[in-house]
Motif scaffolding. Structure first.
Motif, PDB file in Angstrom:
ATOM      1  N   ILE A 160      25.873  15.441  56.502  1.00  0.00           N
ATOM      2  CA  ILE A 160      26.952  15.494  57.574  1.00  0.00           C
ATOM      3  C   ILE A 160      26.583  16.255  58.776  1.00  0.00           C
ATOM      4  CG2 ILE A 160      29.307  16.647  57.873  1.00  0.00           C
ATOM      5  CD1 ILE A 160      29.846  16.371  54.933  1.00  0.00           C
ATOM      6  N   ILE A 161      25.839  17.109  58.471  1.00  0.00           N
ATOM      7  CA  ILE A 161      25.547  17.864  59.789  1.00  0.00           C
ATOM      8  C   ILE A 161      24.266  16.863  60.178  1.00  0.00           C
ATOM      9  CG2 ILE A 161      23.734  19.914  60.341  1.00  0.00           C
ATOM     10  CD1 ILE A 161      25.132  21.335  57.939  1.00  0.00           C
ATOM     11  N   ALA A 162      23.299  16.365  59.718  1.00  0.00           N
ATOM     12  CA  ALA A 162      22.424  15.255  60.374  1.00  0.00           C
ATOM     13  C   ALA A 162      23.222  14.239  61.121  1.00  0.00           C
ATOM     14  CB  ALA A 162      21.308  15.073  59.303  1.00  0.00           C
ATOM     15  N   LEU A 163      24.224  13.896  60.232  1.00  0.00           N
ATOM     16  CA  LEU A 163      24.865  12.754  61.126  1.00  0.00           C
ATOM     17  C   LEU A 163      25.422  13.206  62.427  1.00  0.00           C
ATOM     18  CD1 LEU A 163      26.133  10.734  58.007  1.00  0.00           C
ATOM     19  CD2 LEU A 163      24.334   9.835  59.773  1.00  0.00           C
ATOM     20  N   PHE A 164      26.027  14.293  62.161  1.00  0.00           N
ATOM     21  CA  PHE A 164      26.904  14.786  63.415  1.00  0.00           C
ATOM     22  C   PHE A 164      25.718  15.181  64.484  1.00  0.00           C
ATOM     23  CE2 PHE A 164      27.811  18.635  65.892  1.00  0.00           C
ATOM     24  CZ  PHE A 164      28.979  18.218  66.588  1.00  0.00           C
ATOM     25  N   PHE A 165      24.803  15.683  64.304  1.00  0.00           N
ATOM     26  CA  PHE A 165      23.754  15.832  65.461  1.00  0.00           C
ATOM     27  C   PHE A 165      23.040  14.421  65.649  1.00  0.00           C
ATOM     28  CE2 PHE A 165      23.697  20.137  63.942  1.00  0.00           C
ATOM     29  CZ  PHE A 165      23.890  20.700  65.269  1.00  0.00           C
ATOM     30  N   TRP A 166      22.973  13.592  65.124  1.00  0.00           N
ATOM     31  CA  TRP A 166      22.303  12.387  65.434  1.00  0.00           C
ATOM     32  C   TRP A 166      23.435  11.620  66.336  1.00  0.00           C
ATOM     33  CZ3 TRP A 166      24.068   7.245  63.750  1.00  0.00           C
ATOM     34  CH2 TRP A 166      22.932   6.469  64.140  1.00  0.00           C
ATOM     35  N   SER A 167      24.744  11.547  66.106  1.00  0.00           N
ATOM     36  CA  SER A 167      25.602  11.145  66.798  1.00  0.00           C
ATOM     37  C   SER A 167      26.012  11.642  68.319  1.00  0.00           C
ATOM     38  CB  SER A 167      27.031  11.006  66.040  1.00  0.00           C
ATOM     39  OG  SER A 167      27.627  12.427  66.013  1.00  0.00           O
ATOM     40  N   LEU A 169      23.676  13.129  69.980  1.00  0.00           N
ATOM     41  CA  LEU A 169      22.093  12.741  70.690  1.00  0.00           C
ATOM     42  C   LEU A 169      22.514  12.076  71.988  1.00  0.00           C
ATOM     43  CD1 LEU A 169      19.133  12.455  68.127  1.00  0.00           C
ATOM     44  CD2 LEU A 169      19.708  14.403  69.927  1.00  0.00           C
ATOM     45  N   PRO A 170      23.146  10.908  72.148  1.00  0.00           N
ATOM     46  CA  PRO A 170      23.200  10.231  73.428  1.00  0.00           C
ATOM     47  C   PRO A 170      24.058  11.145  74.320  1.00  0.00           C
ATOM     48  CG  PRO A 170      23.809   8.908  71.417  1.00  0.00           C
ATOM     49  CD  PRO A 170      23.704  10.115  71.042  1.00  0.00           C
ATOM     50  N   VAL A 171      24.872  11.696  73.951  1.00  0.00           N
ATOM     51  CA  VAL A 171      25.668  12.693  74.776  1.00  0.00           C
ATOM     52  C   VAL A 171      24.484  13.775  75.570  1.00  0.00           C
ATOM     53  CG1 VAL A 171      27.421  14.359  75.200  1.00  0.00           C
ATOM     54  CG2 VAL A 171      27.751  12.376  73.689  1.00  0.00           C
ATOM     55  N   ILE A 172      23.677  14.303  74.687  1.00  0.00           N
ATOM     56  CA  ILE A 172      22.776  15.410  75.037  1.00  0.00           C
ATOM     57  C   ILE A 172      22.138  14.556  76.047  1.00  0.00           C
ATOM     58  CG2 ILE A 172      21.010  16.897  74.264  1.00  0.00           C
ATOM     59  CD1 ILE A 172      22.633  17.384  71.834  1.00  0.00           C
ATOM     60  N   PHE A 173      21.256  13.541  75.809  1.00  0.00           N
ATOM     61  CA  PHE A 173      20.317  12.819  76.629  1.00  0.00           C
ATOM     62  C   PHE A 173      20.962  12.457  78.024  1.00  0.00           C
ATOM     63  CE2 PHE A 173      17.808  12.412  72.812  1.00  0.00           C
ATOM     64  CZ  PHE A 173      16.763  13.365  73.079  1.00  0.00           C
ATOM     65  N   SER A 174      22.295  12.161  77.742  1.00  0.00           N
ATOM     66  CA  SER A 174      22.980  11.617  79.292  1.00  0.00           C
ATOM     67  C   SER A 174      23.015  12.811  80.359  1.00  0.00           C
ATOM     68  CB  SER A 174      24.425  11.133  78.922  1.00  0.00           C
ATOM     69  OG  SER A 174      25.261  12.282  78.555  1.00  0.00           O
ATOM     70  N   PHE A 175      22.855  14.129  79.750  1.00  0.00           N
ATOM     71  CA  PHE A 175      22.963  15.224  80.600  1.00  0.00           C
ATOM     72  C   PHE A 175      21.627  15.530  81.142  1.00  0.00           C
ATOM     73  CE2 PHE A 175      26.626  16.158  78.115  1.00  0.00           C
ATOM     74  CZ  PHE A 175      27.638  16.243  79.501  1.00  0.00           C
ATOM     75  N   THR A 176      20.384  15.021  80.549  1.00  0.00           N
ATOM     76  CA  THR A 176      19.187  15.596  81.120  1.00  0.00           C
ATOM     77  C   THR A 176      18.489  14.430  82.033  1.00  0.00           C
ATOM     78  OG1 THR A 176      17.950  14.119  79.243  1.00  0.00           O
ATOM     79  CG2 THR A 176      18.490  16.611  79.058  1.00  0.00           C
TER      80      THR A 176
END
Length: 176
Positions: A160-167, A169-176
């Protein structure tokens, strides 16, 4: 091992830390079901402060107050998130009813020990398995779960934790 008055102090912190590192099974076997929140939360908070300070010393960010708060909130917040997921899974799949403070204590003591080492670069590969092993030991010794039940909770929690962080990632990378 756990002091009768259930108050938290640094003497308790260092005695619990030593016992968890040396004899985790014995520590969790002697964990009282009515421990409450003071000692486990105090243990987690002190370890989180040490973790935040170590992260700051190792990274030397431009804004140490901001980053110190982020490191601290991340450590405490993830402990509550992981505990909540584990508690939910225990209720859903195993049906065992234990008071949340007792369940939280297993996670708080386990994560508190791990935080002291997890700031070290590349120690993730050692601390992550150790964290889940300590949690599993606490679930079997303190909560009375079978190893298969503890492993089920751990595997699904991790997924559950891995899937949450994987899901996200696109949001995090959109800010960089």
């Amino acid at each position: 091992m756990i002091e009768n008055n259930r108050n938290f102090n640094l003497r308790f912190y260092f005695r619990a830390l030593t016992k968890i590192i040396r004899e985790p099974g014995n520590f969790f076997s002697n964990l009282p079901a009515d421990i409450g929140l003071k000692q486990p939360l105090g243990f987690l908070l002190v370890s989180s402060l040490i973790y935040a300070a170590a992260c700051l010393a190792g990274n030397m960010p431009l804004n140490p107050v901001l980053f110190g708060c982020i490191f601290f909130i991340n450590a405490v917040g993830m402990a509550f998130i992981v505990t909540g997921i584990g508690y939910m899974l225990m209720l859903m799949f195993i049906g065992k009813q234990v008071p949340f403070p007792f369940f939280f204590s297993v996670y708080a003591f386990s994560l508190g020990v791990i935080l002291l080492f997890s700031w070290i670069p590349f120690f993730f590969w050692l601390t992550e398995p150790w964290k889940w092993w300590l949690i599993g030991t606490g679930m079997t010794k303190a909560l009375g779960l079978k190893w298969t039940q503890a492993v089920l909770i751990i595997i699904i929690s991790y997924a559950i934790i891995a899937l949450f962080f994987w899901s996200i990632l696109p949001v995090i990378f959109s800010f960089t």
